[in-house]
Design a protein around this motif. Structure first.
Motif, PDB file in Angstrom:
ATOM      1  N   ASP A  85       0.881  -1.177   0.000  1.00  0.00           N
ATOM      2  CA  ASP A  85       0.000   0.000   0.000  1.00  0.00           C
ATOM      3  C   ASP A  85       0.916   1.224   0.000  1.00  0.00           C
ATOM      4  OD1 ASP A  85      -1.527   2.209   0.702  1.00  0.00           O
ATOM      5  OD2 ASP A  85      -2.699   1.155   2.234  1.00  0.00           O
ATOM      6  N   SER A  86       0.984   1.900  -1.150  1.00  0.00           N
ATOM      7  CA  SER A  86       1.935   3.014  -1.323  1.00  0.00           C
ATOM      8  C   SER A  86       1.611   4.212  -0.447  1.00  0.00           C
ATOM      9  CB  SER A  86       1.947   3.464  -2.778  1.00  0.00           C
ATOM     10  OG  SER A  86       2.176   2.375  -3.625  1.00  0.00           O
ATOM     11  N   ASP A  88       0.563   3.820   2.742  1.00  0.00           N
ATOM     12  CA  ASP A  88       0.740   3.399   4.139  1.00  0.00           C
ATOM     13  C   ASP A  88       2.201   3.607   4.549  1.00  0.00           C
ATOM     14  OD1 ASP A  88       0.575   2.267   6.631  1.00  0.00           O
ATOM     15  OD2 ASP A  88      -0.052   0.277   5.942  1.00  0.00           O
ATOM     16  N   LYS A  89       2.552   4.896   4.698  1.00  0.00           N
ATOM     17  CA  LYS A  89       3.958   5.246   4.976  1.00  0.00           C
ATOM     18  C   LYS A  89       4.407   4.730   6.337  1.00  0.00           C
ATOM     19  CE  LYS A  89       3.787   9.313   2.079  1.00  0.00           C
ATOM     20  NZ  LYS A  89       3.279  10.671   2.071  1.00  0.00           N
ATOM     21  N   ILE A  90       3.465   4.712   7.279  1.00  0.00           N
ATOM     22  CA  ILE A  90       3.813   4.310   8.644  1.00  0.00           C
ATOM     23  C   ILE A  90       4.280   2.856   8.682  1.00  0.00           C
ATOM     24  CG2 ILE A  90       2.780   3.815  10.917  1.00  0.00           C
ATOM     25  CD1 ILE A  90       1.110   6.395  10.464  1.00  0.00           C
ATOM     26  N   ARG A  91       3.663   2.017   7.842  1.00  0.00           N
ATOM     27  CA  ARG A  91       4.033   0.595   7.890  1.00  0.00           C
ATOM     28  C   ARG A  91       5.006   0.185   6.780  1.00  0.00           C
ATOM     29  NH1 ARG A  91      -0.533  -3.633   8.646  1.00  0.00           N
ATOM     30  NH2 ARG A  91      -1.388  -2.607   6.804  1.00  0.00           N
ATOM     31  N   MET A  92       5.562   1.175   6.080  1.00  0.00           N
ATOM     32  CA  MET A  92       6.489   0.837   4.985  1.00  0.00           C
ATOM     33  C   MET A  92       7.696   0.047   5.510  1.00  0.00           C
ATOM     34  SD  MET A  92       6.343   1.119   1.727  1.00  0.00           S
ATOM     35  CE  MET A  92       5.133   2.372   1.317  1.00  0.00           C
ATOM     36  N   CYS A  93       8.148   0.393   6.718  1.00  0.00           N
ATOM     37  CA  CYS A  93       9.304  -0.324   7.273  1.00  0.00           C
ATOM     38  C   CYS A  93       8.916  -1.749   7.704  1.00  0.00           C
ATOM     39  CB  CYS A  93       9.960   0.440   8.410  1.00  0.00           C
ATOM     40  SG  CYS A  93       8.864   0.751   9.774  1.00  0.00           S
ATOM     41  N   VAL A  94       7.661  -1.932   8.080  1.00  0.00           N
ATOM     42  CA  VAL A  94       7.191  -3.291   8.402  1.00  0.00           C
ATOM     43  C   VAL A  94       7.178  -4.130   7.121  1.00  0.00           C
ATOM     44  CG1 VAL A  94       5.326  -4.676   9.398  1.00  0.00           C
ATOM     45  CG2 VAL A  94       5.731  -2.350  10.248  1.00  0.00           C
ATOM     46  N   ALA A  95       6.693  -3.521   6.033  1.00  0.00           N
ATOM     47  CA  ALA A  95       6.682  -4.217   4.742  1.00  0.00           C
ATOM     48  C   ALA A  95       8.105  -4.585   4.315  1.00  0.00           C
ATOM     49  CB  ALA A  95       6.020  -3.329   3.680  1.00  0.00           C
ATOM     50  N   LYS A  96       9.020  -3.636   4.513  1.00  0.00           N
ATOM     51  CA  LYS A  96      10.432  -3.878   4.166  1.00  0.00           C
ATOM     52  C   LYS A  96      10.988  -5.068   4.951  1.00  0.00           C
ATOM     53  CE  LYS A  96      14.840  -1.401   3.963  1.00  0.00           C
ATOM     54  NZ  LYS A  96      15.862  -2.108   4.716  1.00  0.00           N
ATOM     55  N   ASN A 118       0.915  -0.502  -4.923  1.00  0.00           N
ATOM     56  CA  ASN A 118      -0.531  -0.384  -5.135  1.00  0.00           C
ATOM     57  C   ASN A 118      -1.105   0.882  -4.466  1.00  0.00           C
ATOM     58  OD1 ASN A 118      -2.955  -1.506  -6.201  1.00  0.00           O
ATOM     59  ND2 ASN A 118      -3.499  -2.276  -4.175  1.00  0.00           N
ATOM     60  N   LYS A 119      -2.346   1.158  -4.786  1.00  0.00           N
ATOM     61  CA  LYS A 119      -3.096   2.307  -4.243  1.00  0.00           C
ATOM     62  C   LYS A 119      -2.462   3.635  -4.641  1.00  0.00           C
ATOM     63  CE  LYS A 119      -5.026  -0.286  -0.355  1.00  0.00           C
ATOM     64  NZ  LYS A 119      -5.686  -0.160   0.938  1.00  0.00           N
ATOM     65  N   MET A 120      -1.957   3.691  -5.869  1.00  0.00           N
ATOM     66  CA  MET A 120      -1.351   4.923  -6.369  1.00  0.00           C
ATOM     67  C   MET A 120      -2.353   6.064  -6.438  1.00  0.00           C
ATOM     68  SD  MET A 120       1.721   4.066  -6.751  1.00  0.00           S
ATOM     69  CE  MET A 120       2.237   5.658  -7.356  1.00  0.00           C
ATOM     70  N   ASP A 121      -3.636   5.718  -6.424  1.00  0.00           N
ATOM     71  CA  ASP A 121      -4.696   6.736  -6.517  1.00  0.00           C
ATOM     72  C   ASP A 121      -4.897   7.518  -5.219  1.00  0.00           C
ATOM     73  OD1 ASP A 121      -5.616   3.962  -5.790  1.00  0.00           O
ATOM     74  OD2 ASP A 121      -7.428   5.069  -5.230  1.00  0.00           O
ATOM     75  N   LEU A 122      -4.414   6.979  -4.114  1.00  0.00           N
ATOM     76  CA  LEU A 122      -4.692   7.644  -2.832  1.00  0.00           C
ATOM     77  C   LEU A 122      -3.841   8.904  -2.676  1.00  0.00           C
ATOM     78  CD1 LEU A 122      -5.020   4.701  -0.261  1.00  0.00           C
ATOM     79  CD2 LEU A 122      -6.831   6.013  -1.404  1.00  0.00           C
ATOM     80  N   PRO A 123      -4.441   9.947  -2.109  1.00  0.00           N
ATOM     81  CA  PRO A 123      -3.665  11.171  -1.891  1.00  0.00           C
ATOM     82  C   PRO A 123      -2.509  10.880  -0.952  1.00  0.00           C
ATOM     83  CG  PRO A 123      -5.855  11.324  -0.851  1.00  0.00           C
ATOM     84  CD  PRO A 123      -5.842  10.061  -1.645  1.00  0.00           C
ATOM     85  N   GLY A 124      -1.347  11.430  -1.285  1.00  0.00           N
ATOM     86  CA  GLY A 124      -0.179  11.221  -0.435  1.00  0.00           C
ATOM     87  C   GLY A 124       0.535   9.904  -0.665  1.00  0.00           C
ATOM     88  N   ALA A 125       0.093   9.140  -1.676  1.00  0.00           N
ATOM     89  CA  ALA A 125       0.782   7.866  -1.965  1.00  0.00           C
ATOM     90  C   ALA A 125       2.205   8.153  -2.445  1.00  0.00           C
ATOM     91  CB  ALA A 125       0.017   7.092  -3.033  1.00  0.00           C
ATOM     92  N   MET A 126       3.144   7.339  -2.024  1.00  0.00           N
ATOM     93  CA  MET A 126       4.518   7.440  -2.524  1.00  0.00           C
ATOM     94  C   MET A 126       4.514   6.965  -3.973  1.00  0.00           C
ATOM     95  SD  MET A 126       6.256   5.654   0.807  1.00  0.00           S
ATOM     96  CE  MET A 126       8.000   5.904   0.555  1.00  0.00           C
TER      97      MET A 126
END
Ligand code: GTP
Ligand code: MG
Length: 171
Positions: A85-86, A88-96, A118-126
């Motif tokens: 989930d692009s 979900d910045k908070i959990r990006m390190c969990v994904a990593k 995924n979820k490139m449509d969401l505002p603030g997506a990386m």
């Protein structure tokens, strides 16, 4: 098998809960807007034909309590799809960390790895370059990998990923 017959491909689909794995698979299967899909309990097996490939997808739950199920499929899968989930910045390190742990497993063969940002449509997506950086993909040297931006709701980017995977898994 002759070139006219289809080939089988077993794909392990993983990533954190709520990243969009089941929605992506539903989109691959039907090529129409997916229904609202509930969280996957444990895992689900999806089979469908796309192009000349008979896909079997092991759609794993990404919920913490079920992530230990992923490893049972490492040995036999011929490709991996990792969904992020692009937004979900908070959990990006969990994904990593989950990705790293998986790639360290001796059970996992050097099969191709497809990442959907995924979820490139969401505002603030990386964007996918930022996701790639956050996941440390550049350090992956033991297998072919590629990352595609996607929106599972509209279907954008999904086919590009499937085409890449189909190409990379040809014998
Ligand atoms: N905006 C947006 N929402 C999406 C996208 N892909 C999936 N979703 C939504 O995100 C939620 C979670 O999608 P799922 O496909 O159930 O996620 P999952 O990775 O299978 O989750 P688990 O089965 O719990 O591991 C659903 O509400 C989907 O409709 C996307 O590209 N954009
Ligand atoms: Mg699911």
């Amino acid at each position: 098998m002759g070139s006219s017959s289809s080939r089988q491909l077993k794909v392990l689909v993983v990533g954190l809960d709520n990243s969009g794995k089941s929605t992506i698979i539903s989109r691959m299967k039907a090529a129409e807007a997916p229904q609202e899909i509930p969280p996957t309990p444990g895992f689900q097996v999806e089979q469908f034909k796309k192009g000349k490939v008979d896909f079997t997808m092991f759609d794993m739950s990404g919920a913490g309590k079920y992530r230990n199920l992923w490893e049972f499929y490492y040995k036999n899968c011929q490709a991996i799809i990792f969904v992020v989930d692009s937004a979900d910045k908070i959990r990006m390190c969990v994904a990593k960390n989950e990705l790293e742990t998986m790639l360290k497993s001796p059970e996992l063969k050097p099969v191709p790895l497809l990442i959907y940002a995924n979820k490139m449509d969401l505002p603030g997506a990386m964007n996918y370059a930022q996701v790639s950086e956050a996941l440390g993909l550049a350090t992956i040297a033991d297998r072919e990998w590629n990352i595609f931006p996607s929106n599972a709701l509209s279907g954008e980017g999904i086919d590009e990923g499937v085409t890449w995977l189909t190409e990379k898994t040809k014998e």
